[in-house]
Structures are given as C-alpha cells and as structure tokens.
Design a protein around this motif. Structure first.
Motif, PDB file in Angstrom:
ATOM      1  N   THR A   1      -4.839 -23.217   3.842  1.00 60.79           N
ATOM      2  CA  THR A   1      -5.632 -24.073   3.146  1.00 60.79           C
ATOM      3  C   THR A   1      -7.031 -24.247   3.670  1.00 60.79           C
ATOM      4  O   THR A   1      -7.906 -24.624   2.991  1.00 60.79           O
ATOM      5  N   GLY A   2      -7.218 -23.664   4.911  1.00 60.19           N
ATOM      6  CA  GLY A   2      -8.633 -23.825   5.547  1.00 60.19           C
ATOM      7  C   GLY A   2      -9.050 -25.266   5.817  1.00 60.19           C
ATOM      8  O   GLY A   2     -10.049 -25.501   6.441  1.00 60.19           O
ATOM      9  N   ILE A   3      -8.176 -26.163   5.889  1.00 66.45           N
ATOM     10  CA  ILE A   3      -8.541 -27.489   6.322  1.00 66.45           C
ATOM     11  C   ILE A   3      -8.181 -27.746   7.784  1.00 66.45           C
ATOM     12  O   ILE A   3      -7.016 -27.550   8.289  1.00 66.45           O
ATOM     13  N   ASN A   4      -9.062 -27.935   8.640  1.00 66.22           N
ATOM     14  CA  ASN A   4      -8.990 -27.853  10.099  1.00 66.22           C
ATOM     15  C   ASN A   4      -8.112 -28.968  10.583  1.00 66.22           C
ATOM     16  O   ASN A   4      -7.123 -28.271  11.519  1.00 66.22           O
ATOM     17  N   LYS A   5      -7.919 -29.893  10.012  1.00 65.70           N
ATOM     18  CA  LYS A   5      -7.008 -31.024  10.598  1.00 65.70           C
ATOM     19  C   LYS A   5      -5.399 -30.528  10.411  1.00 65.70           C
ATOM     20  O   LYS A   5      -4.494 -30.756  11.389  1.00 65.70           O
ATOM     21  N   LEU A   6      -5.293 -29.819   9.225  1.00 71.57           N
ATOM     22  CA  LEU A   6      -3.988 -29.288   8.932  1.00 71.57           C
ATOM     23  C   LEU A   6      -3.526 -28.256  10.131  1.00 71.57           C
ATOM     24  O   LEU A   6      -2.545 -27.974  10.494  1.00 71.57           O
ATOM     25  N   ILE A   7      -4.484 -27.343  10.433  1.00 71.74           N
ATOM     26  CA  ILE A   7      -4.375 -26.132  11.283  1.00 71.74           C
ATOM     27  C   ILE A   7      -4.353 -26.810  12.696  1.00 71.74           C
ATOM     28  O   ILE A   7      -3.252 -26.028  13.220  1.00 71.74           O
TER      29      ILE A   7
ATOM     30  N   ASP B   1     -17.094 -25.983   9.998  1.00 76.87           N
ATOM     31  CA  ASP B   1     -15.817 -26.680  10.944  1.00 76.87           C
ATOM     32  C   ASP B   1     -15.513 -25.923  11.998  1.00 76.87           C
ATOM     33  O   ASP B   1     -15.644 -24.492  12.376  1.00 76.87           O
ATOM     34  N   ASN B   2     -14.903 -26.843  13.007  1.00 77.43           N
ATOM     35  CA  ASN B   2     -14.483 -26.189  14.173  1.00 77.43           C
ATOM     36  C   ASN B   2     -13.171 -26.534  14.437  1.00 77.43           C
ATOM     37  O   ASN B   2     -12.551 -27.426  13.695  1.00 77.43           O
ATOM     38  N   LEU B   3     -12.339 -25.897  15.319  1.00 77.60           N
ATOM     39  CA  LEU B   3     -10.797 -26.322  15.779  1.00 77.60           C
ATOM     40  C   LEU B   3     -10.862 -26.789  17.132  1.00 77.60           C
ATOM     41  O   LEU B   3     -11.557 -26.244  18.030  1.00 77.60           O
TER      42      LEU B   3
END
Length: 372
Positions: free
Chosen positions: A266-272, A295-297
């Motif tokens: 997905t590329g959605i950082n919160k999901l990652i 975006d950062n993780l």
C-alpha cells in the motif's frame, strides 16, 4: 530502416492518451524490435502520467509488453525473428548489482528506464521530424511496435506456446513484483505465517506465491470486501477488512507469536509501522508499495535490534528476468498461479477506459490488446 507504428502518447494527467503515428529506429546491435500484441496497465504508468517519476512528458509509456520479435540487432543471440517474448525493465548489465544477478537494483536503473531516451541521450522514437520521449522501461509498449533491449526481452518457453499474449504480458512487472517478493526477496518458508497488506494485482500475486511457498496462515488485509473474497479464492486462509475490523488485533489473536513475514503493497506508512509491530522474532517485513517522498517510518529500535527483525525495500521482486519469468509461466501452466483471473482485456483504442477501470478498482489488471 525505420518502422512505422501507432503509439499512445501520454500528455499528462489533464489530457487523455492520444494514439498517434510515430517511427522507431532500426534496432542497434543490442536492441530488439517487437511487434506488440498486448501490454498490461500498471500503477507505475499512472505515476508517470501524474509526474510522480522523472520521465519527461509527453511520452510513450507501457512496460508490460508481450509480442513477436520482428528484427534483432547484430549482437542479439537469445531471441530471433518470430519468437514470442515478454518485455520487462531494463538494466545495464555491468554494475555491482547486475554483476550478482540483482538487476532490479541496477545502479543505472533511472537512465536505462525512466529518462525517455537511451542512456546515451539518443531517442528511439520520432514524429513529424522531431523526437518523442520513449524507451520507458527499455520498451514503451503502449504501441504497436516497441524497441527493446537484450537484457529486458525474455523468450516465452515452448511449453507456453498456446498461452495468449494478454495472459503473458502482465507478468513483466506488477505480478512479478508480488510473486518475487514472496519467493525470492523474503524466501518465505513453508508452515510460517504471512500477512499481505493490500490486495491489488501485486498483493494478489503475493497471495498466490505464498500458497506456492506453503505459508500458513496466509492473511490478506484490504478495505474492499470483493478484493478480499478474491484473495481467499487465490489462496488466502484468512481475510480482514481494515475498515470494518481491527486487523491488527485479529492477526495478533491468530498468530500470538507474531508474523514470520509481512508484505506491504500500500505504501501507507502507518500500515507499514503496524505490520512491523506484528512481526515475530527474526520476522521479515517487505515493502513494495510506493510512498510519497516526504513520508518517514518510525520503528522501536529495541524491538528491531533485539528481535533480529528485517525491514527491506523490494523492487521488482528481486527478479532476474531470464530465470524468474519462465518460472512464473510454469507455475501458471501447472495451475498454481492463476493470474488470468485478475485480467480484463481492452482494445488498444480504449486505453483511457482501461486506465479508468484500473484506477477505480473495477478491474484488478487491465491489459491492452493491440493485435491478434
């Protein structure tokens, strides 16, 4: 001698693709002229249309082409005129990554694939006395002919002589990425749990590959019930709707020791970040979804180090084209990779309708058909 072709030219997100006449160069020593029969529509094409990648517009896009070899340069030995082929990404063949059969991480990936010209700056495609940006992923297959290269043209095995090009074409990028992430990048082991976040074409390819690998359970997470139902048909043992269910809690209850593998498409950082928190000791998190550059993780360092966990970015499923694409074809022929169920074909003239069908979610994998 040049070749006349019809090509769908992308002018940007505010204009439709326009099919126009162009001419292609005579193949150079390391080039292959392919009559394109079919080409998949991929989200990377959409990203370029929306100018999220450095390919200059207007341009001829398309990077999941398949067709018949028309001409070859004098240095080409692995294919000949009349051969059925699939095209994929190009690579230089001489950098440290290519030297160890990791061409998806080619040091020269951008000039080989994204700049609209050959790496030396010359154009492959022309119109009305001027040039057209092309050589996208070393092919530009939204056209009736494509000029490809020695390293990104793969001969279709004789065992697949009866498989239609519309089924073969989309193996060249998205499906290869999802399957390769499981079978090559993460080398998923039998009997261990995997969760796949996002069940578009890449995620569903990963589900099918996880079944091939013998993973158990195979957990699919999405926000569309129809995609989750399809994931179950493709091999998922469990499916959770992230909009109506607490997917993290469901996965935690199902896998109390954690996930051995998680793959984000997905590329959605919160999901990652959520996927990382669900990993077991020595768990592996693969990331194939494209995120905004800003975006950062954030991960907990003690959990990351102390748990011996791996977080890895994955391009193209770490695929070596000449070996992995034939492997996927054999899985398809054996019924283990039924990706044909994801495909809807569109005539070349309906390219704008195909893009809309892919973006709206109406179709998992749109494929354009140029000719018989």
């Amino acid at each position: 001698m040049t070749t006349s072709a019809q090509a769908a030219i992308c002018y940007g997100s505010d204009k439709p693709f326009a099919i126009e006449p162009v001419t292609l160069d005579e193949p150079r020593a390391d080039e292959v002229l392919v009559r394109v029969v079919a080409c998949g529509v991929c989200h990377t094409d959409m990203a370029v249309r929306d100018q999220q990648l450095p390919t200059p517009l207007p341009a001829v896009l398309g990077h999941e082409g398949a067709g018949v070899v028309e001409k070859v340069g004098i240095g080409i030995t692995h294919v000949k005129p009349g051969d059925r082929v699939i095209m994929s990404f190009n690579s230089c063949g001489h950098c440290p990554s290519c030297d160890i059969d990791k061409p998806t991480y080619c040091y020269n990936f951008v000039p080989e694939n994204w700049l609209g010209t050959r790496p030396d700056g010359s154009h492959t495609t022309h119109q009305d006395g001027g040039t057209v940006n092309a050589n996208f992923f070393g092919q530009s297959s939204f056209a009736t002919y494509a000029l490809a290269h020695a390293r990104n043209v793969v001969k279709v095995p004789e065992s697949a002589a009866d498989v239609p090009f519309a089924i073969l074409a989309p193996l060249g990028c998205g499906l290869m990425t999802g399957a390769g992430a499981v079978l090559r990048s993460m080398t998923v082991r039998a009997g261990l749990p995997i969760a796949i976040f996002g069940t578009g074409a890449v995620g569903l390819a990963a589900v099918m590959a996880a079944k091939i690998a013998g993973a158990n359970p195979i957990i699919a997470i999405d926000v569309h019930d129809n995609r989750l139902a399809l994931a179950r048909e493709m091999g998922a043992t469990h499916a959770f709707n992230g909009k109506t269910q607490d997917a993290a809690a469901e996965i935690g209850a199902l896998c109390p020791q954690g996930l051995a593998y998680a793959l984000d498409t997905t590329g959605i950082n919160k999901l990652i970040e959520q996927a990382f928190a669900l990993l077991s000791s020595a768990g592996i998190l693969g990331i194939v979804g494209a995120s905004p550059p800003s975006d950062n993780l954030t991960f907990n360092e003690a959990s990351f180090m102390g748990g011996g966990k791996t977080v890895k970015g994955i391009l193209g499923g770490d695929s070596d084209l000449q070996t992995f694409l034939p492997e996927l074809i054999e899985h398809h022929l054996a019924g283990r990779f039924p990706h044909d169920r994801l495909i809807k074909t569109f005539p070349f003239a309906a390219i704008n309708e195909a893009f809309h069908a892919g973006e709206s979610g109406e179709v998992v994998k749109p494929v354009l058909v140029m000719s018989n």
